[in-house]
Scaffold this motif. Structure first.
Motif, PDB file in Angstrom:
ATOM      1  N   GLU A  35     -35.732  -6.979   3.425  1.00 17.42           N
ATOM      2  CA  GLU A  35     -35.283  -8.277   2.907  1.00 17.42           C
ATOM      3  C   GLU A  35     -33.929  -8.653   3.483  1.00 17.42           C
ATOM      4  OE1 GLU A  35     -35.471  -8.415  -1.365  1.00 17.42           O
ATOM      5  OE2 GLU A  35     -37.588  -7.911  -1.370  1.00 17.42           O
ATOM      6  N   GLN A  36     -33.050  -7.675   3.615  1.00 18.42           N
ATOM      7  CA  GLN A  36     -31.731  -7.929   4.199  1.00 18.42           C
ATOM      8  C   GLN A  36     -31.879  -8.399   5.644  1.00 18.42           C
ATOM      9  OE1 GLN A  36     -29.285  -4.470   4.770  1.00 18.42           O
ATOM     10  NE2 GLN A  36     -27.438  -5.651   4.993  1.00 18.42           N
ATOM     11  N   GLU A  37     -32.751  -7.753   6.404  1.00 14.61           N
ATOM     12  CA  GLU A  37     -32.973  -8.134   7.804  1.00 14.61           C
ATOM     13  C   GLU A  37     -33.556  -9.537   7.895  1.00 14.61           C
ATOM     14  OE1 GLU A  37     -32.289  -7.716  11.621  1.00 14.61           O
ATOM     15  OE2 GLU A  37     -31.787  -6.173  10.167  1.00 14.61           O
ATOM     16  N   SER A  38     -34.460  -9.850   7.000  1.00 12.28           N
ATOM     17  CA  SER A  38     -35.070 -11.174   6.965  1.00 12.28           C
ATOM     18  C   SER A  38     -34.020 -12.243   6.686  1.00 12.28           C
ATOM     19  CB  SER A  38     -36.162 -11.215   5.900  1.00 12.28           C
ATOM     20  OG  SER A  38     -36.686 -12.504   5.773  1.00 12.28           O
ATOM     21  N   GLU A  39     -33.103 -11.941   5.766  1.00  7.63           N
ATOM     22  CA  GLU A  39     -32.028 -12.888   5.454  1.00  7.63           C
ATOM     23  C   GLU A  39     -31.128 -13.100   6.664  1.00  7.63           C
ATOM     24  OE1 GLU A  39     -29.907 -11.682   1.948  1.00  7.63           O
ATOM     25  OE2 GLU A  39     -31.712 -11.710   0.723  1.00  7.63           O
ATOM     26  N   LYS A  40     -30.835 -12.021   7.401  1.00  5.95           N
ATOM     27  CA  LYS A  40     -30.011 -12.131   8.608  1.00  5.95           C
ATOM     28  C   LYS A  40     -30.675 -13.046   9.622  1.00  5.95           C
ATOM     29  CE  LYS A  40     -27.769  -7.604   8.680  1.00  5.95           C
ATOM     30  NZ  LYS A  40     -27.700  -6.336   9.430  1.00  5.95           N
ATOM     31  N   GLU A  41     -31.976 -12.839   9.826  1.00  2.00           N
ATOM     32  CA  GLU A  41     -32.700 -13.656  10.800  1.00  2.00           C
ATOM     33  C   GLU A  41     -32.677 -15.119  10.396  1.00  2.00           C
ATOM     34  OE1 GLU A  41     -36.597 -12.012  11.275  1.00  2.00           O
ATOM     35  OE2 GLU A  41     -35.820 -10.099  11.992  1.00  2.00           O
ATOM     36  N   GLY A  42     -32.845 -15.385   9.111  1.00  2.00           N
ATOM     37  CA  GLY A  42     -32.802 -16.762   8.616  1.00  2.00           C
ATOM     38  C   GLY A  42     -31.436 -17.383   8.833  1.00  2.00           C
ATOM     39  N   LEU A  43     -30.383 -16.601   8.596  1.00  2.00           N
ATOM     40  CA  LEU A  43     -29.025 -17.099   8.791  1.00  2.00           C
ATOM     41  C   LEU A  43     -28.768 -17.396  10.258  1.00  2.00           C
ATOM     42  CD1 LEU A  43     -26.247 -17.748   7.614  1.00  2.00           C
ATOM     43  CD2 LEU A  43     -25.668 -15.322   7.854  1.00  2.00           C
ATOM     44  N   VAL A  44     -29.204 -16.506  11.137  1.00  2.00           N
ATOM     45  CA  VAL A  44     -29.028 -16.724  12.580  1.00  2.00           C
ATOM     46  C   VAL A  44     -29.758 -17.992  13.002  1.00  2.00           C
ATOM     47  CG1 VAL A  44     -29.615 -15.821  14.868  1.00  2.00           C
ATOM     48  CG2 VAL A  44     -28.583 -14.317  13.161  1.00  2.00           C
ATOM     49  N   ASN A  45     -30.976 -18.178  12.503  1.00  2.00           N
ATOM     50  CA  ASN A  45     -31.740 -19.384  12.837  1.00  2.00           C
ATOM     51  C   ASN A  45     -31.033 -20.637  12.346  1.00  2.00           C
ATOM     52  OD1 ASN A  45     -33.757 -17.925  14.107  1.00  2.00           O
ATOM     53  ND2 ASN A  45     -35.029 -17.813  12.289  1.00  2.00           N
ATOM     54  N   ASP A  46     -30.492 -20.588  11.132  1.00  2.00           N
ATOM     55  CA  ASP A  46     -29.770 -21.739  10.582  1.00  2.00           C
ATOM     56  C   ASP A  46     -28.533 -22.069  11.415  1.00  2.00           C
ATOM     57  OD1 ASP A  46     -31.641 -21.861   8.561  1.00  2.00           O
ATOM     58  OD2 ASP A  46     -30.324 -20.997   7.015  1.00  2.00           O
ATOM     59  N   ILE A  47     -27.780 -21.046  11.789  1.00  2.00           N
ATOM     60  CA  ILE A  47     -26.569 -21.266  12.584  1.00  2.00           C
ATOM     61  C   ILE A  47     -26.933 -21.811  13.964  1.00  2.00           C
ATOM     62  CG2 ILE A  47     -24.653 -20.096  13.758  1.00  2.00           C
ATOM     63  CD1 ILE A  47     -24.466 -18.285  11.270  1.00  2.00           C
ATOM     64  N   THR A  48     -27.970 -21.252  14.566  1.00  2.00           N
ATOM     65  CA  THR A  48     -28.414 -21.729  15.879  1.00  2.00           C
ATOM     66  C   THR A  48     -28.795 -23.204  15.812  1.00  2.00           C
ATOM     67  OG1 THR A  48     -29.199 -19.523  16.462  1.00  2.00           O
ATOM     68  CG2 THR A  48     -30.079 -21.366  17.732  1.00  2.00           C
ATOM     69  N   LYS A  49     -29.516 -23.581  14.787  1.00  2.00           N
ATOM     70  CA  LYS A  49     -29.918 -24.986  14.605  1.00  2.00           C
ATOM     71  C   LYS A  49     -28.691 -25.879  14.438  1.00  2.00           C
ATOM     72  CE  LYS A  49     -32.765 -28.398  13.373  1.00  2.00           C
ATOM     73  NZ  LYS A  49     -32.423 -29.526  14.177  1.00  2.00           N
ATOM     74  N   MET A  50     -27.721 -25.435  13.640  1.00  3.34           N
ATOM     75  CA  MET A  50     -26.505 -26.228  13.443  1.00  3.34           C
ATOM     76  C   MET A  50     -25.756 -26.408  14.756  1.00  3.34           C
ATOM     77  SD  MET A  50     -25.192 -24.661   9.782  1.00  3.34           S
ATOM     78  CE  MET A  50     -23.546 -25.298  10.004  1.00  3.34           C
ATOM     79  N   ILE A  51     -25.677 -25.350  15.540  1.00  5.55           N
ATOM     80  CA  ILE A  51     -24.984 -25.425  16.831  1.00  5.55           C
ATOM     81  C   ILE A  51     -25.702 -26.397  17.755  1.00  5.55           C
ATOM     82  CG2 ILE A  51     -24.438 -24.123  18.929  1.00  5.55           C
ATOM     83  CD1 ILE A  51     -23.870 -21.708  17.061  1.00  5.55           C
ATOM     84  N   GLU A  52     -27.021 -26.311  17.793  1.00  8.13           N
ATOM     85  CA  GLU A  52     -27.792 -27.219  18.648  1.00  8.13           C
ATOM     86  C   GLU A  52     -27.597 -28.670  18.227  1.00  8.13           C
ATOM     87  OE1 GLU A  52     -31.747 -25.684  18.286  1.00  8.13           O
ATOM     88  OE2 GLU A  52     -31.384 -24.069  19.732  1.00  8.13           O
ATOM     89  N   ASP A  53     -27.601 -28.925  16.927  1.00  5.33           N
ATOM     90  CA  ASP A  53     -27.376 -30.283  16.428  1.00  5.33           C
ATOM     91  C   ASP A  53     -25.979 -30.776  16.799  1.00  5.33           C
ATOM     92  OD1 ASP A  53     -29.905 -30.249  15.336  1.00  5.33           O
ATOM     93  OD2 ASP A  53     -29.217 -29.905  13.272  1.00  5.33           O
ATOM     94  N   PHE A  54     -24.978 -29.913  16.629  1.00  3.72           N
ATOM     95  CA  PHE A  54     -23.612 -30.289  16.953  1.00  3.72           C
ATOM     96  C   PHE A  54     -23.470 -30.528  18.451  1.00  3.72           C
ATOM     97  CE2 PHE A  54     -19.108 -29.471  17.816  1.00  3.72           C
ATOM     98  CZ  PHE A  54     -18.526 -30.320  16.896  1.00  3.72           C
ATOM     99  N   GLU A  55     -24.117 -29.676  19.232  1.00  2.79           N
ATOM    100  CA  GLU A  55     -24.034 -29.805  20.693  1.00  2.79           C
ATOM    101  C   GLU A  55     -24.630 -31.125  21.171  1.00  2.79           C
ATOM    102  OE1 GLU A  55     -24.782 -26.998  24.556  1.00  2.79           O
ATOM    103  OE2 GLU A  55     -26.174 -26.835  22.889  1.00  2.79           O
ATOM    104  N   SER A  56     -25.717 -31.545  20.553  1.00  2.00           N
ATOM    105  CA  SER A  56     -26.344 -32.793  20.992  1.00  2.00           C
ATOM    106  C   SER A  56     -25.497 -34.010  20.633  1.00  2.00           C
ATOM    107  CB  SER A  56     -27.749 -32.925  20.399  1.00  2.00           C
ATOM    108  OG  SER A  56     -27.687 -33.075  19.000  1.00  2.00           O
ATOM    109  N   SER A  57     -24.766 -33.926  19.532  1.00  2.00           N
ATOM    110  CA  SER A  57     -23.948 -35.074  19.134  1.00  2.00           C
ATOM    111  C   SER A  57     -22.517 -35.012  19.668  1.00  2.00           C
ATOM    112  CB  SER A  57     -23.926 -35.209  17.606  1.00  2.00           C
ATOM    113  OG  SER A  57     -23.339 -34.070  17.017  1.00  2.00           O
ATOM    114  N   HIS A  58     -22.042 -33.819  20.042  1.00  2.00           N
ATOM    115  CA  HIS A  58     -20.669 -33.650  20.538  1.00  2.00           C
ATOM    116  C   HIS A  58     -20.650 -32.680  21.725  1.00  2.00           C
ATOM    117  CE1 HIS A  58     -20.231 -34.825  16.302  1.00  2.00           C
ATOM    118  NE2 HIS A  58     -19.153 -35.463  16.702  1.00  2.00           N
ATOM    119  N   PRO A  59     -21.260 -33.043  22.853  1.00  2.00           N
ATOM    120  CA  PRO A  59     -21.372 -32.100  23.972  1.00  2.00           C
ATOM    121  C   PRO A  59     -20.028 -31.686  24.566  1.00  2.00           C
ATOM    122  CG  PRO A  59     -22.130 -34.281  24.621  1.00  2.00           C
ATOM    123  CD  PRO A  59     -21.887 -34.320  23.144  1.00  2.00           C
TER     124      PRO A  59
END
Length: 77
Positions: A35-59
């Motif tokens: 469960e801990q590993e699953s939470e880590k993966e979810g957090l990494v995915n969330d952060i990656t998505k946020m970075i991608e969104d920020f990158e597209s709006s503020h390259p």
């Protein structure tokens, strides 16, 4: 949390319990680790998505932050 789970595993191994109780506790620790590993993966995915969104709006800002991060990393910071 990893350290705590490792200590718990050691305590279970060293405890004077019947084998069925040990197996039950070991399975519980394994479930907690999964469960801990699953939470880590979810957090990494969330952060990656946020970075991608920020990158597209503020390259330009993202590029600057990347260069600063690389500089600090190469400097040993």
């Amino acid at each position: 949390m990893n350290e705590t789970l490792e200590k718990l595993e050691q305590e279970i191994q060293n405890a004077e319990l019947d084998s069925s109780k040990k197996l039950e506790l070991e399975a519980l620790v394994a479930k907690l680790k999964a469960e801990q590993e699953s939470e880590k993966e979810g957090l990494v995915n969330d952060i990656t998505k946020m970075i991608e969104d920020f990158e597209s709006s503020h390259p330009q800002v993202t590029g600057l932050l990347s260069r600063v991060s690389n500089f600090l990393s190469n400097s040993g910071i």
